[in-house]
Design a protein around this motif. Structure first.
Motif, PDB file in Angstrom:
ATOM      1  N   MET A 146     -11.385  19.302  -5.236  1.00  0.00           N
ATOM      2  CA  MET A 146     -10.209  19.870  -5.774  1.00  0.00           C
ATOM      3  C   MET A 146      -9.897  19.329  -7.157  1.00  0.00           C
ATOM      4  SD  MET A 146      -8.240  21.780  -3.963  1.00  0.00           S
ATOM      5  CE  MET A 146      -6.868  23.526  -4.602  1.00  0.00           C
ATOM      6  N   LYS A 147      -9.811  17.759  -7.418  1.00  0.00           N
ATOM      7  CA  LYS A 147      -9.134  17.985  -8.981  1.00  0.00           C
ATOM      8  C   LYS A 147      -9.915  18.624 -10.307  1.00  0.00           C
ATOM      9  CE  LYS A 147      -6.889  13.516  -7.053  1.00  0.00           C
ATOM     10  NZ  LYS A 147      -7.008  12.125  -7.570  1.00  0.00           N
ATOM     11  N   ASP A 148     -11.787  18.976  -9.496  1.00  0.00           N
ATOM     12  CA  ASP A 148     -12.558  18.957 -10.557  1.00  0.00           C
ATOM     13  C   ASP A 148     -12.005  21.314 -10.323  1.00  0.00           C
ATOM     14  OD1 ASP A 148     -15.002  19.316 -12.329  1.00  0.00           O
ATOM     15  OD2 ASP A 148     -15.613  20.317 -10.412  1.00  0.00           O
ATOM     16  N   ALA A 149     -11.707  21.150  -9.417  1.00  0.00           N
ATOM     17  CA  ALA A 149     -11.814  22.950  -9.404  1.00  0.00           C
ATOM     18  C   ALA A 149     -10.550  22.964 -10.398  1.00  0.00           C
ATOM     19  CB  ALA A 149     -11.667  23.792  -7.724  1.00  0.00           C
ATOM     20  N   LEU A 150      -8.817  22.376 -10.136  1.00  0.00           N
ATOM     21  CA  LEU A 150      -7.499  23.244 -10.456  1.00  0.00           C
ATOM     22  C   LEU A 150      -8.001  22.675 -12.109  1.00  0.00           C
ATOM     23  CD1 LEU A 150      -5.974  21.253  -7.854  1.00  0.00           C
ATOM     24  CD2 LEU A 150      -6.012  23.613  -8.468  1.00  0.00           C
ATOM     25  N   ALA A 151      -8.901  21.596 -12.818  1.00  0.00           N
ATOM     26  CA  ALA A 151      -8.952  21.065 -14.020  1.00  0.00           C
ATOM     27  C   ALA A 151      -9.900  22.130 -15.008  1.00  0.00           C
ATOM     28  CB  ALA A 151      -9.242  20.229 -14.163  1.00  0.00           C
ATOM     29  N   LYS A 152     -10.997  23.086 -14.119  1.00  0.00           N
ATOM     30  CA  LYS A 152     -12.062  23.741 -14.671  1.00  0.00           C
ATOM     31  C   LYS A 152     -10.960  25.293 -14.861  1.00  0.00           C
ATOM     32  CE  LYS A 152     -16.204  22.593 -12.659  1.00  0.00           C
ATOM     33  NZ  LYS A 152     -17.428  23.242 -11.596  1.00  0.00           N
ATOM     34  N   ALA A 153      -9.911  25.183 -13.892  1.00  0.00           N
ATOM     35  CA  ALA A 153      -9.253  26.454 -13.760  1.00  0.00           C
ATOM     36  C   ALA A 153      -8.145  27.122 -14.939  1.00  0.00           C
ATOM     37  CB  ALA A 153      -8.146  26.639 -12.917  1.00  0.00           C
ATOM     38  N   ALA A 154      -7.061  25.213 -14.941  1.00  0.00           N
ATOM     39  CA  ALA A 154      -6.092  24.851 -16.410  1.00  0.00           C
ATOM     40  C   ALA A 154      -6.813  24.876 -17.656  1.00  0.00           C
ATOM     41  CB  ALA A 154      -5.790  23.701 -16.311  1.00  0.00           C
ATOM     42  N   LEU A 155      -8.378  24.536 -17.892  1.00  0.00           N
ATOM     43  CA  LEU A 155      -9.327  24.708 -19.231  1.00  0.00           C
ATOM     44  C   LEU A 155      -9.633  26.245 -19.337  1.00  0.00           C
ATOM     45  CD1 LEU A 155     -10.423  23.374 -21.590  1.00  0.00           C
ATOM     46  CD2 LEU A 155     -12.722  23.497 -19.710  1.00  0.00           C
ATOM     47  N   TYR A 156      -9.489  27.166 -18.717  1.00  0.00           N
ATOM     48  CA  TYR A 156      -9.761  28.403 -18.652  1.00  0.00           C
ATOM     49  C   TYR A 156      -8.273  29.263 -19.424  1.00  0.00           C
ATOM     50  CZ  TYR A 156     -14.603  27.705 -16.742  1.00  0.00           C
ATOM     51  OH  TYR A 156     -16.015  27.521 -16.281  1.00  0.00           O
ATOM     52  N   ALA A 157      -7.750  28.796 -18.263  1.00  0.00           N
ATOM     53  CA  ALA A 157      -6.315  29.561 -18.321  1.00  0.00           C
ATOM     54  C   ALA A 157      -6.104  29.456 -20.118  1.00  0.00           C
ATOM     55  CB  ALA A 157      -5.275  28.999 -17.535  1.00  0.00           C
ATOM     56  N   GLU A 158      -5.893  27.544 -19.903  1.00  0.00           N
ATOM     57  CA  GLU A 158      -5.904  28.046 -21.679  1.00  0.00           C
ATOM     58  C   GLU A 158      -6.408  28.749 -22.813  1.00  0.00           C
ATOM     59  OE1 GLU A 158      -4.790  24.192 -24.227  1.00  0.00           O
ATOM     60  OE2 GLU A 158      -5.586  23.875 -22.355  1.00  0.00           O
ATOM     61  N   SER A 159      -7.509  28.382 -22.397  1.00  0.00           N
ATOM     62  CA  SER A 159      -8.865  28.804 -23.055  1.00  0.00           C
ATOM     63  C   SER A 159      -8.622  30.748 -23.381  1.00  0.00           C
ATOM     64  CB  SER A 159     -10.093  28.946 -22.876  1.00  0.00           C
ATOM     65  OG  SER A 159     -10.437  27.876 -22.897  1.00  0.00           O
ATOM     66  N   ALA A 160      -8.222  31.265 -22.311  1.00  0.00           N
ATOM     67  CA  ALA A 160      -7.925  32.619 -23.056  1.00  0.00           C
ATOM     68  C   ALA A 160      -6.053  33.088 -22.856  1.00  0.00           C
ATOM     69  CB  ALA A 160      -7.937  32.945 -21.125  1.00  0.00           C
ATOM     70  N   GLY A 161      -5.697  31.982 -22.673  1.00  0.00           N
ATOM     71  CA  GLY A 161      -4.261  31.783 -23.178  1.00  0.00           C
ATOM     72  C   GLY A 161      -3.087  32.520 -22.567  1.00  0.00           C
ATOM     73  N   VAL A 162      -3.575  32.181 -21.101  1.00  0.00           N
ATOM     74  CA  VAL A 162      -2.379  32.780 -19.734  1.00  0.00           C
ATOM     75  C   VAL A 162      -1.962  31.279 -19.089  1.00  0.00           C
ATOM     76  CG1 VAL A 162      -3.515  34.781 -19.532  1.00  0.00           C
ATOM     77  CG2 VAL A 162      -4.781  32.614 -18.742  1.00  0.00           C
ATOM     78  N   GLU A 163      -1.417  31.189 -17.986  1.00  0.00           N
ATOM     79  CA  GLU A 163      -0.837  30.134 -17.604  1.00  0.00           C
ATOM     80  C   GLU A 163      -1.611  30.510 -16.192  1.00  0.00           C
ATOM     81  OE1 GLU A 163       3.075  29.490 -18.123  1.00  0.00           O
ATOM     82  OE2 GLU A 163       3.625  29.739 -19.953  1.00  0.00           O
ATOM     83  N   LEU A 164      -1.376  29.763 -15.788  1.00  0.00           N
ATOM     84  CA  LEU A 164      -1.798  29.663 -13.620  1.00  0.00           C
ATOM     85  C   LEU A 164      -0.840  29.696 -12.809  1.00  0.00           C
ATOM     86  CD1 LEU A 164      -4.448  26.395 -13.370  1.00  0.00           C
ATOM     87  CD2 LEU A 164      -4.828  28.949 -13.852  1.00  0.00           C
ATOM     88  N   GLY A 165      -1.150  30.564 -11.787  1.00  0.00           N
ATOM     89  CA  GLY A 165      -0.209  30.527 -11.059  1.00  0.00           C
ATOM     90  C   GLY A 165       0.117  29.784  -9.676  1.00  0.00           C
ATOM     91  N   ASN A 166       0.161  30.574  -8.327  1.00  0.00           N
ATOM     92  CA  ASN A 166      -0.272  30.059  -7.164  1.00  0.00           C
ATOM     93  C   ASN A 166      -1.073  29.907  -6.293  1.00  0.00           C
ATOM     94  OD1 ASN A 166       2.672  28.892  -7.358  1.00  0.00           O
ATOM     95  ND2 ASN A 166       3.460  31.040  -6.315  1.00  0.00           N
TER      96      ASN A 166
END
Length: 231
Positions: free
Chosen positions: A164-184
């Motif tokens: 789960m930590k790995d999945a959230l870390a990947k999502a945060a990395l992709y979101a930051e690279s795309a210039g967007v923010e993660l939601g729920n």
């Protein structure tokens, strides 16, 4: 009929164009990632597959000899502390053995009976002596050895948390690279898990001594797929 087609097509296009832009954005603004968690654990039990095979002139004798040898192995294992619940017959078979003479005609050579036993050894210090005793007392087939955990849940849960930590870390990395923010988090699904024995097992047997076995480690792998909203 052609007139109907001409009327329907523009109507469908108009309906699609009538969907608000925000509606299209809501449909696509999410991200799906898969996380993986791997945890190493020391096994505390082993499962071995032993077999007894006998050949005789008649099927009755072949089965009787196999049963006697199997019973000798089971009795020896019980004496060494293996519980009845940890021993299970996994296969029992009887086959006619044929050969061909010089004229290529079939000839019955005898009958082969076999009995396979699945044994769980919960004290790994006894694994070598158990293997040696079983082979000495009549087991003439060795079908394999695998290590495991008597209580795998704690290690599996640790692997789930890591995934789960790995999945959230990947999502945060992709979101930051795309210039967007993660939601729920929208959904979480477990993709599966499996135990992989790490290549740290050694088996050898010296004359007049018990078989030496090293359990090494198990690698527990867990995957999870997470869908999150994008702001």
């Amino acid at each position: 009929m052609k007139l109907l087609h001409k009327m329907v097509a523009p109507a469908m296009v108009a309906a699609m164009m009538a969907v608000p832009a925000a509606g299209w954005a809501d449909m696509v603004r999410h991200i799906t990632v898969t996380g993986e968690g791997v945890v190493a654990a020391t096994p505390d039990m082993a499962t071995i597959s032993l077999g007894v095979q006998q050949m005789a002139d008649t099927p009755e004798i072949a089965m009787m000899q196999t049963a006697q040898a199997s019973q000798a192995v089971v009795s020896r294992l019980k004496m060494m502390g293996i519980a009845e619940a940890d021993m299970q017959t996994s296969n029992l078979s009887l086959h006619q053995v044929e050969n061909y003479d010089r004229n290529n005609q079939p000839r019955i050579e005898g009958y082969r009976a076999s009995n396979s036993l699945r044994v769980q050894v919960r004290d790994l210090d006894q694994l070598g002596p158990v293997l040696t005793a079983a082979l000495q007392d009549g087991a003439n087939n060795f079908g394999g050895l695998s290590f495991g955990l008597s209580e795998p849940r704690p290690a599996q849960d640790q692997a789930r948390q890591t995934a789960m930590k790995d999945a959230l870390a990947k999502a945060a990395l992709y979101a930051e690279s795309a210039g967007v923010e993660l939601g729920n988090v929208v959904s979480i699904s477990e993709a599966g898990s499996h135990d992989v024995p790490m290549p740290m097992m050694r088996m050898e047997m010296a004359v007049g001594s018990d078989m030496a076995v090293e359990a090494g480690e198990l690698s527990l792998n867990q995957q999870v797929t997470v869908v999150l909203e994008l702001k």
